[in-house]
Motif scaffolding. Structure first.
Motif, mmCIF file in Angstrom:
data_model
loop_
_atom_site.group_PDB
_atom_site.id
_atom_site.type_symbol
_atom_site.label_atom_id
_atom_site.label_comp_id
_atom_site.label_asym_id
_atom_site.label_seq_id
_atom_site.Cartn_x
_atom_site.Cartn_y
_atom_site.Cartn_z
ATOM 1 N N ASP A 6 0.709 -1.139 -0.116
ATOM 2 C CA ASP A 6 0.096 -0.036 0.136
ATOM 3 C C ASP A 6 0.946 1.226 -0.095
ATOM 4 O O ASP A 6 0.196 2.407 0.368
ATOM 5 N N VAL A 7 2.152 0.925 -0.517
ATOM 6 C CA VAL A 7 2.971 2.331 -0.721
ATOM 7 C C VAL A 7 3.085 2.453 -2.015
ATOM 8 O O VAL A 7 3.601 1.810 -2.959
ATOM 9 N N ALA A 8 3.113 3.908 -2.335
ATOM 10 C CA ALA A 8 3.120 4.400 -3.654
ATOM 11 C C ALA A 8 4.281 5.385 -3.544
ATOM 12 O O ALA A 8 4.280 6.108 -2.820
ATOM 13 N N ILE A 9 5.164 5.496 -4.781
ATOM 14 C CA ILE A 9 6.362 6.296 -4.699
ATOM 15 C C ILE A 9 6.417 6.990 -6.252
ATOM 16 O O ILE A 9 6.277 6.116 -7.177
ATOM 17 N N ASP A 10 6.413 8.150 -6.157
ATOM 18 C CA ASP A 10 6.579 8.973 -7.535
ATOM 19 C C ASP A 10 8.156 9.438 -7.555
ATOM 20 O O ASP A 10 8.258 10.571 -7.128
ATOM 21 N N PRO A 11 9.024 8.713 -8.514
ATOM 22 C CA PRO A 11 10.479 9.111 -8.438
ATOM 23 C C PRO A 11 10.446 10.640 -9.076
ATOM 24 O O PRO A 11 11.225 11.283 -8.679
ATOM 25 N N ALA A 12 9.603 10.853 -9.957
ATOM 26 C CA ALA A 12 9.914 12.258 -10.608
ATOM 27 C C ALA A 12 9.579 13.425 -9.936
ATOM 28 O O ALA A 12 9.977 14.407 -10.068
ATOM 29 N N THR A 13 8.378 13.490 -8.681
ATOM 30 C CA THR A 13 8.198 14.201 -7.909
ATOM 31 C C THR A 13 8.579 14.055 -6.639
ATOM 32 O O THR A 13 8.603 15.105 -5.731
ATOM 33 N N ARG A 14 9.125 12.867 -6.317
ATOM 34 C CA ARG A 14 9.950 12.683 -5.226
ATOM 35 C C ARG A 14 8.711 12.764 -3.985
ATOM 36 O O ARG A 14 9.172 13.240 -2.935
ATOM 37 N N ARG A 15 7.532 12.090 -4.278
ATOM 38 C CA ARG A 15 6.643 12.007 -3.352
ATOM 39 C C ARG A 15 6.279 10.805 -2.822
ATOM 40 O O ARG A 15 6.320 9.901 -3.749
#
Length: 118
Positions: A6-15
């Motif tokens: 249930d963990v989401a990570i966005d490398p582009a925005t570092r969120r």
């Protein structure tokens, strides 16, 4: 966007989000989490972490990884005494679990591993 459990990570925005809650991480915490999530299901050695996350081939401190890992676990709400996201494989390294311990997929994978080693 990368999602594991249930963990989401966005490398582009570092969120980062856990469920629908956004979590703020420092640069190194984010880099550590991203590296582990990109290799979810695989054991990552401490040497790999030092080389990739800290860009060094020598240990700046034997506790560097442990301290940052503690902060990441705390922010994610991952109980360090019984982690379900990031587990320690003693003598080998760390693993971001693809399935939460106790889930049917995690139990099946555990049983398959026991059969292979028997």
């Amino acid at each position: 966007m990368l999602k594991v459990q249930d963990v989401a990570i966005d490398p582009a925005t570092r969120r980062v989000w856990r469920d629908d809650r956004e979590i703020v991480f420092s640069r190194k915490e984010f880099d550590l989490l991203l590296f582990l999530m990109q290799r979810a299901g695989s054991v990552v050695s401490r040497d790999e972490l030092m080389l990739t996350v800290w860009n060094t081939t020598f240990w700046t401190s034997s506790k560097t990884i442990d301290v940052h890992l503690g902060w990441v676990r705390r922010k994610l709400g991952d109980d360090p005494s019984a982690p379900s996201l990031i587990t320690t494989v003693r003598g080998h390294g760390l693993r971001f679990e693809v399935d939460a311990p106790g889930s049917s997929n995690a139990l099946r994978a555990s049983e398959e591993a026991e059969v292979r080693t028997a």
